[in-house]
Structure formats: C-alpha cells, structure tokens
Design a protein around this motif. Structure first.
Motif, short mmCIF file in Angstrom:
data_model
loop_
_atom_site.label_atom_id
_atom_site.label_comp_id
_atom_site.label_asym_id
_atom_site.label_seq_id
_atom_site.Cartn_x
_atom_site.Cartn_y
_atom_site.Cartn_z
N PHE A 46 10.17 1.86 -7.50
CA PHE A 46 8.78 1.86 -7.02
C PHE A 46 8.44 3.12 -6.25
N ALA A 47 9.45 3.84 -5.77
CA ALA A 47 9.17 5.13 -5.13
C ALA A 47 8.61 6.13 -6.12
N ASN A 48 8.86 5.90 -7.40
CA ASN A 48 8.41 6.82 -8.45
C ASN A 48 7.38 6.21 -9.39
N ALA A 49 7.25 4.90 -9.38
CA ALA A 49 6.22 4.19 -10.14
C ALA A 49 5.62 3.17 -9.16
N PRO A 50 4.59 3.56 -8.42
CA PRO A 50 4.20 2.84 -7.20
C PRO A 50 3.72 1.41 -7.42
N ALA B 102 18.27 -7.04 2.18
CA ALA B 102 18.16 -6.66 0.77
C ALA B 102 16.74 -6.93 0.35
N GLY B 103 15.87 -5.96 0.66
CA GLY B 103 14.47 -6.21 0.40
C GLY B 103 13.60 -4.98 0.28
N THR B 104 13.53 -4.16 1.32
CA THR B 104 12.48 -3.15 1.33
C THR B 104 12.79 -1.96 0.42
N GLY B 105 14.08 -1.61 0.27
CA GLY B 105 14.41 -0.42 -0.49
C GLY B 105 14.02 0.87 0.21
N SER B 106 13.68 0.79 1.50
CA SER B 106 13.19 1.97 2.22
C SER B 106 14.24 3.07 2.30
N GLU B 107 15.51 2.70 2.10
CA GLU B 107 16.58 3.70 2.17
C GLU B 107 16.52 4.71 1.04
N VAL B 108 15.71 4.45 0.02
CA VAL B 108 15.62 5.37 -1.12
C VAL B 108 14.18 5.73 -1.46
N THR B 109 13.27 5.56 -0.50
CA THR B 109 11.87 5.88 -0.77
C THR B 109 11.38 6.98 0.18
N PRO B 110 10.37 7.75 -0.25
CA PRO B 110 9.77 8.78 0.61
C PRO B 110 8.54 8.25 1.32
N ILE B 111 8.56 6.97 1.65
CA ILE B 111 7.36 6.28 2.15
C ILE B 111 7.62 5.69 3.52
N SER B 112 6.64 5.82 4.40
CA SER B 112 6.69 5.18 5.72
C SER B 112 5.35 4.52 5.96
N ILE B 113 5.37 3.23 6.28
CA ILE B 113 4.14 2.46 6.49
C ILE B 113 4.00 2.11 7.96
N LEU B 114 2.84 2.44 8.54
CA LEU B 114 2.57 2.16 9.95
C LEU B 114 1.27 1.39 10.09
N LYS C 11 0.63 1.29 -13.49
CA LYS C 11 -0.26 1.83 -14.52
C LYS C 11 -0.19 3.35 -14.66
N LEU C 12 -0.02 4.07 -13.57
CA LEU C 12 -0.22 5.52 -13.61
C LEU C 12 1.08 6.31 -13.74
N LYS C 13 2.16 5.85 -13.11
CA LYS C 13 3.37 6.68 -13.06
C LYS C 13 4.61 5.99 -13.61
N LYS C 14 4.43 4.91 -14.32
CA LYS C 14 5.54 4.24 -14.99
C LYS C 14 6.29 5.25 -15.86
N GLN D 209 -7.18 -0.72 0.06
CA GLN D 209 -5.86 -0.17 -0.30
C GLN D 209 -5.98 0.68 -1.58
N THR D 210 -6.69 1.77 -1.43
CA THR D 210 -6.97 2.62 -2.60
C THR D 210 -5.77 3.43 -3.05
N ARG D 211 -4.72 3.49 -2.23
CA ARG D 211 -3.48 4.14 -2.68
C ARG D 211 -2.74 3.26 -3.68
N LEU D 212 -2.94 1.93 -3.59
CA LEU D 212 -2.15 0.97 -4.37
C LEU D 212 -2.90 0.39 -5.57
N LEU D 213 -4.15 0.02 -5.38
CA LEU D 213 -4.87 -0.73 -6.42
C LEU D 213 -5.01 0.02 -7.74
#
Length: 421
Positions: free
Chosen positions: A280-284, A166-178, A231-234, A397-401
């Motif tokens: 967070f998948a929609n408000a990063p 019960a942590g990552t929420g990856s089951e409902v996100t369009p994100i994959s981190i490698l 900040k941007l997609k809330k 980390q310019t995708r996040l900051l």
C-alpha cells in the motif's frame, strides 16, 4: 489455432494468476532498505545503529509499551554497543502535531544522531518525523511537510523501526499520519521517511491483548485488499505482495488470537503486515481508510477497529464496479483457501465469481465477532446523529478517495455509515 493453457501464460502470486507478459504501465516502487525477520531480532538493534555510526539514540514509543518492559532487550542491545539512549514515551493514538514538536525538541536537546521507532503505527509515524526534523541543520518545519513529496532535504537521522503489532506496516512505508487542530487527520508522504531497517520480532507481539491483535490484523488485511484494488498506482510488485500478505494474514489471524504464544503464526502475521505495508505504500489505500479516519479522529476509536467496522460495507459497495469485482474474485480465492481449505485457483465463471466474492465478504463480516471485537458503529459510542458529520469529514480525504475503484460521493458515504451503524 493455438491453444495455450493457463499454466503456460500465467504466474501465480499467493494464488492469483498474473499474466507473464502483461501490458506494463510505468510504475515506481520504493520501500525500506533492509528487513530482518526472526525470533529475537530486537537484540540486534544496537549493532544496526552502531553500523550506521550512531552514538546517541532516541527511542520513540508509548507508555504502554514502555511499562510492559518490551523495550528492555532493544535498549540493552544499544547500551552493549556503547550507545547512549533517551526515551520519548508520550506517543498516543492518533498523535497530535504538537507531540511531534515536543519529541523533536527533546531529540535536539539530547543531540541525538539516530532514532528507533518502537510500537504500533503511532510511535513509528512519530519516529519518522523526528528522524527527519531533528537534525539541527534541518530547514523544513512540520507544517511545510503535509501532503506528498514536500520534503526539501534528502537527509535525516538513521532510522530503525520495530513494530509491536502486526497491523500498520508503518515500518516499510514513507507515510506519517497526524491529527491536526481538533480532529482532522493529515499525512506526510515522502520517500525520505522510509526507514533504514525494519526489525520484525514476533516475541514483541505475544503479550498483545486479543482485541489489539484482532483489530491490527484486520487493518493489515485492509491494506492488502486496498493496495490490490488501488485505482491509480496498482502495479505488479504491489499486487504480488498484497496477495502474499492476504494469504498469511487470513490464514493466521484466528490462530494468533486463540493461541497467542504461537510464534510461527505471530511471525507470519508480522511478515503479512510488512508485505501489505510495502504494497500500500506504492499502491495507496482508498475508501475504507477514508471512511475510517473520521471515526478515529472524532471518536478516538483505534485505527484498526475503525477499518474493521467499515470494511465489509465498502467491499460490497465496490463490488458493483466490474473491475473491482474481478479483483475481489482473485482475492477471494486466496482468502477462502487460507481459511476454509481447498484450491487457490482463479474463479472461472461470472456466477462463481459473484458467489466467491460474497463468501469472502461474509467471512470478513463475521470475523470481528469471531475475534471478539465490536461490529457496529453504535457499539463504539457513535450515535445516528453523528453519521452526517462522519460523511462530511470522510469526503475531505482527497488523498485517498481517488484511489478507490468506485467513486464515493457524500451521499454514498452517508449510506455506508448507515449500513455500518
């Protein structure tokens, strides 16, 4: 003049007062198509895959989950529906890009027509990319996908995700981190990666070690907090989900660590993690994650623990920004009510708000010690000489900051790491 009460103008989501008629900004909200949440839900995987036309399915997982027998009921369900299976169990924490290539090669050699991700964030992240890249007519390659919205095909294999933490929420996100190259983390973000089904079964989380339950639970709370202050997609939907997630997670994390067999609390944590993932998948996410990623990639510290180590320091840093302070005030009402009892009413005065936010930050500061996980960077093998490297990597980390409510410079990152050391 007209006097209107708060109750007539506000709607409460998880304790936060949201205006009934806010000034609406355009927003886009996307999530997993279907979610099933119940005890024993993994026994339904076979039927789900059969209904999507699958006959040969790859299960993507790690050796720890495989060795504990957690796959057995899901695999039995698939076999009972006359579905052949192959298991790729080589996933590691912070999976390297080469691992995805190996999994895709295996999937193609087995002629799979469906994928099940089974595990924490790493197996589910790999499963998303396997489902997209394994079709034999797929022209995209992994390197071309890094970034946001770079998939050129709208098609992939059917995909079911089964979280065992019960942590990552990856089951409902369009994100994959490698992990690419030596130590850099890169993300693939595209709606085509959103699964067809998320299967939430608390039975799969009961055997988790206490430290994993603790760290992944804090990770989920970071998702909720950073989505709410993004900040941007809330947006209104992410706000409502983040608030509900934080109430469930804060109210149950100590309980599931102290009483691992409490299935009600386990399911509440899974749902909280799922809702936070949708948020967070929609408000990063933002600075906590940006600062946590180098800790994981360079020192192989688990992602949830990396977030936990940085969370209170980023909260205090952001709280100097007025908008973030107000938003933290709204969240503090939820956290303090869930953990200490009392009302979830909105904090009234500026002084009360400051006190409430500080109380929330103090709770997050003490929580890792209460749960028995590390609280300082020096406790996870990081030396003071490593802090400049971490700061230099975090600023990449310019995708996040840009999502953070307060700008983080290189000097700021160095100070935050020193505070966490």
């Amino acid at each position: 003049s007209e006097t209107r009460t708060a109750s007539s103008t506000c709607w409460r989501a998880g304790g936060c007062a949201l205006p009934l008629a806010p000034m609406m900004k355009p927003f886009l909200f996307q999530t997993t198509r279907n979610i099933i949440s119940e005890i024993g839900a993994c026994r339904k995987i076979g039927g789900l895959m059969k209904n999507m036309g699958c006959k040969r399915v790859m299960i993507v997982t790690d050796k720890g989950i495989d060795s504990k027998g957690l796959l057995s009921e899901g695999v039995s369900s698939l076999h009972s529906c006359s579905i052949d299976t192959i298991t790729f169990n080589d996933v590691t924490n912070d999976p390297p890009d080469t691992l995805v290539t190996s999994a895709v090669d295996m999937a193609r050699s087995f002629n799979v027509d469906g994928v099940v991700g089974f595990g924490g964030g790493s197996p589910m992240d790999v499963a998303k990319l396997v489902a997209y890249l394994a079709p034999k007519n797929q022209k995209d390659n992994l390197e071309s996908l890094y970034g946001v919205g770079n998939a050129t095909s709208p098609h992939r294999h059917p995909l079911v995700q089964v979280p065992t933490t019960a942590g990552t929420g990856s089951e409902v996100t369009p994100i994959s981190i490698l992990t690419t190259g030596e130590n850099e983390k890169k993300g693939v973000v595209d709606p085509v990666l959103l699964p067809d089904w998320a299967v939430l079964d608390p039975m799969l989380t009961v055997s988790l070690p206490r430290h994993v339950t603790a760290a992944t639970g804090i990770d989920a709370m970071v998702h909720a907090i950073e989505a709410y202050t993004s900040k941007l997609k809330k947006n209104p939907l992410s706000d409502a989900l983040a608030a509900l997630a934080l109430r469930l997670l804060a109210g149950n994390i100590v309980k599931v660590c102290d009483t691992p067999s409490d299935l009600s609390a386990r399911l509440a944590m899974l749902c909280g993690s799922c809702y936070a993932g949708m948020a967070f998948a929609n408000a990063p996410v933002a600075a906590v994650h940006a600062l946590a990623y180098p800790i994981g990639s360079h020192f192989h510290v688990a992602h949830g623990l990396s977030n936990s180590l940085m969370l209170p320091h980023v909260l205090r840093y952001n709280a100097h920004e007025p908008t973030a302070l107000k938003q933290y005030g709204e969240l503090s009402a939820i956290v303090l009510s869930a953990t200490k009892g009392g009302s979830e009413g909105v904090v009234a005065t500026a002084v009360d708000q400051q006190k409430s936010v500080e109380s929330m930050i103090s709770w997050f500061e003490s929580l890792p010690g209460t749960l028995g996980i590390e609280t300082r960077l020096r406790e996870v093998g990081i030396s003071v000489d490593d802090l400049d490297l971490l700061a230099t990597e975090a600023i990449k980390q310019t995708r996040l900051l840009p999502n953070n409510p307060r700008e983080v410079t290189l000097a700021d990152a160095k100070r935050l790491y020193r505070l966490a050391y």
